[in-house]
Enzyme design. Structure first.
Site, PDB file in Angstrom:
ATOM      1  N   SER A  25       0.785  -1.232   0.000  1.00 14.35           N
ATOM      2  CA  SER A  25       0.000   0.000   0.000  1.00 14.35           C
ATOM      3  C   SER A  25       0.814   1.279   0.000  1.00 14.35           C
ATOM      4  CB  SER A  25      -0.950   0.014   1.201  1.00 14.35           C
ATOM      5  OG  SER A  25      -0.238  -0.162   2.407  1.00 14.35           O
ATOM      6  N   ASP A 222      -3.599   6.619  10.782  1.00 16.24           N
ATOM      7  CA  ASP A 222      -3.654   5.173  11.002  1.00 16.24           C
ATOM      8  C   ASP A 222      -2.320   4.606  11.471  1.00 16.24           C
ATOM      9  OD1 ASP A 222      -2.083   5.239   8.700  1.00 16.24           O
ATOM     10  OD2 ASP A 222      -3.566   4.241   7.425  1.00 16.24           O
ATOM     11  N   HIS A 225       0.344   4.216   7.133  1.00 19.79           N
ATOM     12  CA  HIS A 225       0.606   4.708   5.779  1.00 19.79           C
ATOM     13  C   HIS A 225       1.259   6.084   5.803  1.00 19.79           C
ATOM     14  CE1 HIS A 225      -2.809   1.818   5.050  1.00 19.79           C
ATOM     15  NE2 HIS A 225      -1.861   1.380   4.234  1.00 19.79           N
TER      16      HIS A 225
END
Length: 251
Positions: A25, A222, A225
């Site tokens: 990601s 979060d 990321h």
């Protein structure tokens, strides 16, 4: 879009410097993504440029813009990643008239075992790389992956071996035995095993493989990321590494 792509394919300037963007990601890009929505803020370093193209999921060249992976990492929300700032920083160092072709292949939430030779992710990446070889030269693979391998001791312990095998397999299947890899040492992950994976990344010793360290770059809320600012910084770090280690003085 079809007419635009056809025009690009017929452009005599389109001998491209090709770069494969792969991993999970943080390579696909989550900069500006909050609660599954992208804020659509595009920094100056990520602005579109007619000399920076992306290879779409339907195998056509188009002008690159974030999110680069919107049609590749399709089950998640993509935002700003390192690809555009990498290309923006590198382009002025290339010969006049050069074009950079970015080939997005990253998919969020994937462990390195899911990138083994013969897997769907691996096969799709190699297929896409082979599809673009007639358009230019693959100059490097940019690889940012490993967060999913910090969740267990077994995955972390086997990471180095799996990464070495992955690099060797890609080089074999593309028939590019010296293909440069620029990999990223993790900025985030499970605290129990992240240092074990980072050690494997930082200490990997293979020809034409270099590592840039993302540790300390700012994260989204979060805590996993990279945020937009961090992605711009990482893109510049990747460009600096390519220029330092792989760009010939007379390029």
């Amino acid at each position: 879009m079809e007419n635009k792509n056809q025009k690009m394919e017929n452009n005599p300037r389109m001998s491209k410097w090709l770069f494969i963007l792969s991993g999970q990601s943080n390579m696909a890009g989550r900069g500006g993504v909050h609660h599954r929505h992208w804020n659509a803020v595009v920094p100056q370093e990520c602005q579109p440029c007619s000399s920076i193209l992306r290879f779409s999921a339907v195998s056509s060249w188009e002008e690159a813009c974030d999110p680069l992976h919107f049609d590749i990492d399709v089950t998640k929300t993509c935002g700003v990643g390192p690809g555009m700032p990498f290309a923006t920083a590198l382009l002025p160092r290339l010969p006049p008239g050069s074009t950079i072709g970015l080939v997005p292949c990253a998919v969020g939430g994937t462990a390195i075992r899911e990138w083994e030779r013969g897997s769907k992710l691996y096969n799709d990446m190699v297929r896409r790389a082979k599809e673009v070889t007639g358009d230019g030269e693959i100059k490097a693979v940019l690889w940012y992956q490993g967060e999913s391998d910090t969740t267990s001791d077994q995955s972390a312990r086997s990471y180095r071996h799996n990464l070495e095998r992955f690099i060797g397999d890609v080089r074999d299947d593309l028939q590019l035995p010296s293909l440069p890899f620029i990999q990223v040492a993790l900025a985030s992950g499970d605290k129990k095993h992240i240092e074990q994976v980072r050690e494997a990344q930082l200490e990997l010793d293979l020809p034409n493989v270099v590592c840039v360290d993302a540790k300390g770059l700012p994260l989204n809320e979060d805590h996993l990321h990279l945020n937009t600012e961090a992605q711009v910084k990482l893109g510049n770090m990747l460009a600096e590494a390519y220029i330092k280690h792989f760009l010939l003085p007379d390029a």
